[in-house]
Design a protein around this motif. Structure first.
Motif, PDB file in Angstrom:
ATOM      1  N   GLU A 141       0.886  -1.101  -0.083  1.00 60.77           N
ATOM      2  CA  GLU A 141       0.095   0.063  -0.120  1.00 60.77           C
ATOM      3  C   GLU A 141       0.898   1.242  -0.138  1.00 60.77           C
ATOM      4  O   GLU A 141       0.555   2.242  -0.656  1.00 60.77           O
ATOM      5  N   ILE A 184       2.195   2.009  -3.328  1.00 58.15           N
ATOM      6  CA  ILE A 184       0.779   2.498  -4.286  1.00 58.15           C
ATOM      7  C   ILE A 184       0.640   3.912  -4.067  1.00 58.15           C
ATOM      8  O   ILE A 184       0.546   4.652  -4.995  1.00 58.15           O
ATOM      9  N   LEU A 185       0.740   4.383  -2.701  1.00 57.14           N
ATOM     10  CA  LEU A 185       0.390   5.686  -2.320  1.00 57.14           C
ATOM     11  C   LEU A 185       1.654   6.497  -2.994  1.00 57.14           C
ATOM     12  O   LEU A 185       1.289   7.656  -3.378  1.00 57.14           O
ATOM     13  N   ALA A 231       1.202   6.946  -6.241  1.00 58.82           N
ATOM     14  CA  ALA A 231      -0.029   8.013  -6.697  1.00 58.82           C
ATOM     15  C   ALA A 231       0.188   9.320  -6.538  1.00 58.82           C
ATOM     16  O   ALA A 231       0.009  10.332  -7.121  1.00 58.82           O
ATOM     17  N   MET A 250       2.222  10.629  -9.190  1.00 64.23           N
ATOM     18  CA  MET A 250       1.375  10.956 -10.504  1.00 64.23           C
ATOM     19  C   MET A 250       0.785  12.204 -10.124  1.00 64.23           C
ATOM     20  O   MET A 250       0.683  13.004 -11.145  1.00 64.23           O
ATOM     21  N   GLU A 290      -4.825  18.079  -4.715  1.00 58.40           N
ATOM     22  CA  GLU A 290      -5.277  17.461  -3.764  1.00 58.40           C
ATOM     23  C   GLU A 290      -5.018  15.940  -3.711  1.00 58.40           C
ATOM     24  O   GLU A 290      -4.877  15.226  -2.719  1.00 58.40           O
ATOM     25  N   THR A 291      -4.741  15.522  -5.158  1.00 59.19           N
ATOM     26  CA  THR A 291      -4.259  14.120  -5.065  1.00 59.19           C
ATOM     27  C   THR A 291      -3.108  13.817  -4.348  1.00 59.19           C
ATOM     28  O   THR A 291      -2.760  12.977  -3.667  1.00 59.19           O
ATOM     29  N   ILE A 326      -3.804  14.714  -0.275  1.00 60.31           N
ATOM     30  CA  ILE A 326      -4.644  13.807   0.538  1.00 60.31           C
ATOM     31  C   ILE A 326      -3.883  12.484   0.525  1.00 60.31           C
ATOM     32  O   ILE A 326      -3.764  11.743   1.690  1.00 60.31           O
ATOM     33  N   LEU A 327      -2.972  11.906  -0.439  1.00 58.20           N
ATOM     34  CA  LEU A 327      -2.609  10.767  -0.382  1.00 58.20           C
ATOM     35  C   LEU A 327      -1.226  10.831   0.619  1.00 58.20           C
ATOM     36  O   LEU A 327      -0.707  10.077   1.199  1.00 58.20           O
ATOM     37  N   LEU A 353      -2.171  10.149   4.002  1.00 51.01           N
ATOM     38  CA  LEU A 353      -2.500   8.854   4.532  1.00 51.01           C
ATOM     39  C   LEU A 353      -0.885   8.234   4.662  1.00 51.01           C
ATOM     40  O   LEU A 353      -0.651   7.459   5.285  1.00 51.01           O
ATOM     41  N   GLY A 397       0.402   9.012   7.927  1.00 53.49           N
ATOM     42  CA  GLY A 397      -0.340   8.211   9.128  1.00 53.49           C
ATOM     43  C   GLY A 397       0.043   6.437   8.883  1.00 53.49           C
ATOM     44  O   GLY A 397      -0.840   5.716   9.297  1.00 53.49           O
ATOM     45  N   ILE A 398       0.763   6.156   7.892  1.00 49.45           N
ATOM     46  CA  ILE A 398       0.819   4.781   7.525  1.00 49.45           C
ATOM     47  C   ILE A 398       1.308   3.780   8.715  1.00 49.45           C
ATOM     48  O   ILE A 398       0.859   2.485   8.421  1.00 49.45           O
TER      49      ILE A 398
END
Lengths: 497, 166
Positions: free
Chosen positions: A115, A118-119, A122, A125, A144-145, A148-149, A152, A155-156
Motif C-alpha cells: 500500500e 501504491i501511495l 499515486a 502521479m 489534492e491528489t 490527500i495521499l 495517508l 499516518g501509514i
C-alpha cells in the motif's frame, strides 16, 4: 453532443500523459499482485514493480515532440513546455529514491508495504500532473491528489501514536490551507468566468488597472499564498512541519521534504507567475500593477529562513532538526521567486535538483542509523564516526552541502540564489540569507562534531547493509559531482525559461 | 418572489453556522450543519444549477452528514475533552477573521463582476455536465477515479490497523 474532433484531439493528447498512464498501470499491477499473493508479500517484488513503473514512466517522454511554451494538449488543460518535460523525470527520481529508501531501511511493516508503494506512486502521479496543468480545476485536482495521499502516507505506520498525531496535524493544516486556496481560485473564476490560466491572466492584467478590482486581487493573492506557503513549509504556514516530519516514517519524511515542497515551488512558477506577473517574454517580470506581492514574499522569505534556523539550534532529534532546516531552505528558495527574473526561476529549479540529493541523503543516513540499532536523537551519533565511518562521512558531506560550503552542490545552488536577489538589487535579503547561513553552520556542525569529535556514550554496533551503502553512494555522486561540474545542469535549466 | 426565497435560503445557510461553530454539544453542531447544507442546495437550485443542487442533497445531506451524525453518536462514549483556547488566541482569531471578512465583503461589493444576462427559462444542466465530463474534462474525471482508488486503499489500511490493534 461530443463532436468527432474532440475525440480525435483527446486521443492525440493521451500520448502526452504517458508517464501518468504508466504509473496508473503500475499502481493497478501492485494492487493485483498484493491481492493475488497474500501469503507471499515479498517487499522486493513490490519494490521492483514500483521502481520499474517509475523508470518506465519516464521513457515515453523522449518520443514526444519538442516542448514549446504554447503547446497545450487535452483541451488546454495541460501545457507541454520545458518545465513539464524536466519536472516529470525529477519527480520520478524522487519516487524511486523514496521507494529504495523504504526498501533498504525496512521502516514500513511488510503488511503495509504494498500500500505504501501504491501511495508513493499515486502522489508522484499527482505531482507530475500538477506541474503540467494550466487549468484551475486540474491544478486543484492534482494538488489534492498530492495532498490527500500524503496525509495517508504520514499516518501509514501501525501501532505508532506519533505517526497518527502527525497525520492528523497534517490533515487539519492541509484542509484549511487548500480550502483557502480554493476560495482564492473561486474569486478569480468569478472575475474571469473561466478556469483557464491564460484567460484569467488577461482578465487579471485588465482588472489590475481598475481601482475597484484591486482589493479582490489582493485577497486572491493572499489566499493563493496560503496553499503554496503550506506546501513549501514557509512562514506563517510552517507549524505543521516539525511534528509531521518527526512523526512520519523517515523515508516518507524525505519524500515530503523534496516532493511536495518542490511541487509547491513549481506551482509558484506555473500558477503565480502567469497570473500575477507580466512580461513573460522578457527576462525580467513585473508584479501586476498596484500589488506589491514580491515585497511581501521577500519578507516571508527572510522570516522563514531566520525562524527555521533559530528553531533548529535547540533540537536534539535529528528529524526535527532537519525539519527546521527544510523550513530554512524554503526561505532560501523563496529568494529566487522574489527576484522576479528568469535568473531567479532558474536558480530555484537548480537548487531544487541539488536539494533533492542532499536532503534525501541526510534523511537516508538518519533512517539507516535508526534501523541499524541507533536512534534519531543526537546522542546516538556521539562517536559514531569511528564505528561507521562510511555513513558518517556521507552524512558530513550532505550536511556541508546543506550549509552551502564549496565544493559541494549546495554551494553552487546557493550562489545562483544569491546572484538572483543581488542582480535584482534586493541587498538586504542577501545579507539576511548570508547571516542565516552562518547561523545554520552551528547546528549542522553540531552533528558533525558529535560524530567525529565526541566520545560514544553507548556502545551500539552499527551494521549498515550493502544495499544502504549503494543507495548512499547514488546520492553522494550527484551531491559531489554537481558541486564540481554543474555546467550540464545549469545549461539544461537555462533552456527552460 | 425569487428574492424572498433567495433571502430565506441565505438565512437558512448562515444562521445554523453559528450553532456549528459555537455549540458545545457536537450532536447539535452536526444537526445544524444539516440545515446549512440544505440551504446551500437551495441556493444552487435558485442559480439554475439543478443537478448540483440534487447532488448536494444526495451526497452531502444523504451521505456525508448522516455518516458524521452516526460517527458522532457511536464514538461519543465517555467524556469529551473540552476545547480550551486561551484569550490571546481568541483575540488573534477574532481580529484575523474580522479583517478577512471585511476584505471579502468589500471586494464582493466593489469588484466589477462580469454578469451574464439570464435568458428565459433555466435549462436542464445534467446533459451539459455529462458532455463536459466525457469531453473536455474526461482526463480530470479519470484522475479523480485514481485519486479515489488510492484514497480507498489508504482508508482500508488505516481501518484495518485499528481492528488488528485490539
Amino acid at each position: 453532443m461530443i463532436p468527432e474532433n474532440f475525440i480525435q484531439s483527446n486521443l492525440q493528447g493521451i500520448s502526452f500523459i504517458g508517464p501518468e498512464l504508466i504509473l496508473t498501470l503500475a499502481i493497478l499491477l501492485i494492487l493485483l499482485v498484493g491481492v493475488l499473493l497474500p501469503y507471499w508479500r515479498h517487499r522486493i517484488l513490490f519494490t521492483i514493480l514500483a521502481v520499474a513503473g517509475l523508470a518506465g514512466s519516464v521513457l515515453p517522454l523522449w518520443k514526444l515532440p519538442q516542448p514549446a511554451p504554447d503547446l497545450t494538449y487535452l483541451s488546454n488543460l495541460f501545457v507541454w513546455d520545458w518545465l513539464t518535460f524536466l519536472s516529470k523525470p525529477f519527480f520520478a527520481v524522487v519516487g524511486v529514491l523514496t521507494i529504495l529508501l523504504t526498501q533498504v531501511t525496512g521502516e514500513i511493516d511488510n503488511s503495509e508495504y504494498s500500500e505504501c508503494t501504491i501511495l508513493v506512486l499515486a502522489v508522484t502521479m499527482g505531482m507530475m500532473l500538477l506541474v503540467a496543468s494550466t487549468d484551475l480545476l486540474m491544478i486543484y485536482l492534482a494538488f489534492e491528489t498530492m495532498g490527500i495521499l500524503s496525509y495517508l502516507l504520514v499516518g501509514i505506520r501501525a501501532r505508532d501514536e506519533r505517526s497518527g498525531e502527525a497525520a492528523l496535524k497534517y490533515v487539519l493544516y492541509g484542509a484549511f490551507t487548500s480550502g483557502t486556496m480554493l476560495f482564492g481560485f473561486s474569486l478569480l473564476f468569478g472575475l474571469a468566468g473561466s478556469t483557464d490560466l491564460l484567460a484569467i491572466s488577461q482578465k487579471v492584467a485588465f482588472a489590475s488597472q481598475h481601482p475597484q478590482d484591486r482589493l479582490l486581487l489582493i485577497v486572491a493573492i493572499l489566499f493563493f499564498l496560503a496553499g503554496l506557503l503550506f506546501k513549501t513549509a514557509s512562514f506563517p504556514f510552517h507549524f505543521w512541519c516539525p511534528d509531521v516530519y518527526e512523526g512520519a516514517p523517515t523515508p516518507i519524511t524525505a519524500f515530503l521534504s523534496v516532493g511536495p515542497k518542490a511541487a509547491g515551488f513549481v506551482l509558484f512558477i506555473r500558477l503565480f507567475y502567469p497570473l500575477f506577473a507580466t512580461g513573460h517574454d522578457a527576462t525580467i517580470y513585473e508584479a501586476v500593477s498596484g500589488l506589491d506581492w514580491p515585497s511581501i514574499l521577500a519578507l516571508v522569505s527572510a522570516i522563514t529562513m531566520t525562524l527555521g534556523n533559530l528553531a533548529a539550534i535547540h533540537q536534539n532529534n535529528l528529524k526535527r532538526l532537519l525539519a527546521y532546516s527544510s523550513i530554512a531552505h524554503a526561505g532560501y528558495l523563496l529568494m529566487g521567486i522574489v527576484s522576479l527574473s528568469d535568473l531567479g526561476l532558474r536558480s530555484v529549479v537548480f537548487y531544487l535538483v541539488v536539494y533533492l540529493f542532499m536532503n534525501v541523503g541526510a534523511f537516508a543516513v538518519v533512517a539507516m542509523v535508526a534501523s541499524a540499532g541507533g536512534s534519531e536523537e543526537i546522542d546516538s551519533y556521539r562517536g559514531l564516526g569511528a564505528r561507521a565511518p562510511y555513513v558518517c562521512v556521507a552524512m558530513a558531506i550532505f550536511l556541508f552541502s546543506l550549509i552551502g560550503l564549496p565544493p559541494f552542490a549546495g554551494f553552487v545552488g546557493k550562489v545562483y540564489l544569491f546572484a538572483a536577489v543581488i542582480y535584482k538589487k534586493i541587498y538586504w535579503l542577501a545579507v539576511v540569507a548570508a547571516l542565516n547561513t552562518v547561523i545554520s553552520l552551528y547546528y549542522y556542525l553540531r552533528i558533525v562534531k558529535a560524530m567525529f569529535l565526541e566520545k560514544p556514550t553507548e556502545t551500539i554496533q552499527i551494521q549498515v547493509p550493502l544495499s544502504s551503502r549503494v543507495l548512499l553512494l547514488a546520492l553522494l555522486v550527484p551531491t559531489l559531482g554537481l558541486g564540481i561540474y554543474w555546467q550540464p545542469l545549469a545549461r539544461v535549466v537555462s533552456g527552460m525559461f | 418572489m425569487t428574492d424572498l426565497i433567495f433571502n430565506v435560503f441565505i438565512l437558512l445557510t448562515i444562521i445554523p453556522c453559528f450553532w456549528v461553530a459555537l455549540s458545545s454539544n457536537i450532536v447539535h453542531a452536526a444537526f445544524s450543519l444539516l440545515i446549512t447544507l440544505f440551504g446551500i442546495a437551495g441556493l444552487y437550485v435558485l442559480l439554475g444549477a439543478d443537478f448540483i443542487g440534487v447532488i448536494q442533497v444526495i451526497v452531502y445531506i444523504g451521505g456525508i452528514l448522516v455518516l458524521i451524525i452516526f460517527g458522532v453518536m457511536m464514538t461519543q462514549r465517555g467524556k469529551l475533552l473540552p476545547l480550551s483556547i486561551q484569550l490571546p488566541g481568541k483575540l488573534f482569531g477574532a481580529v484575523l477573521t474580522g479583517v478577512i471578512l471585511a476584505a471579502l465583503l468589500l471586494s464582493a461589493t466593489r469588484t466589477l463582476w462580469p454578469v451574464a444576462a439570464v435568458l428565459g427559462e433555466p435549462q436542464l444542466t445534467s446533459a451539459a455536465i455529462g458532455d463536459l465530463l466525457l469531453g473536455k474534462y474526461l482526463i480530470p474525471f479519470e484522475i479523480a477515479s485514481v485519486l479515489l482508488l488510492a484514497a480507498l486503499i489508504g482508508a482500508v489500511l488505516i481501518a484495518r490497523r485499528s481492528v488488528r490493534g485490539e
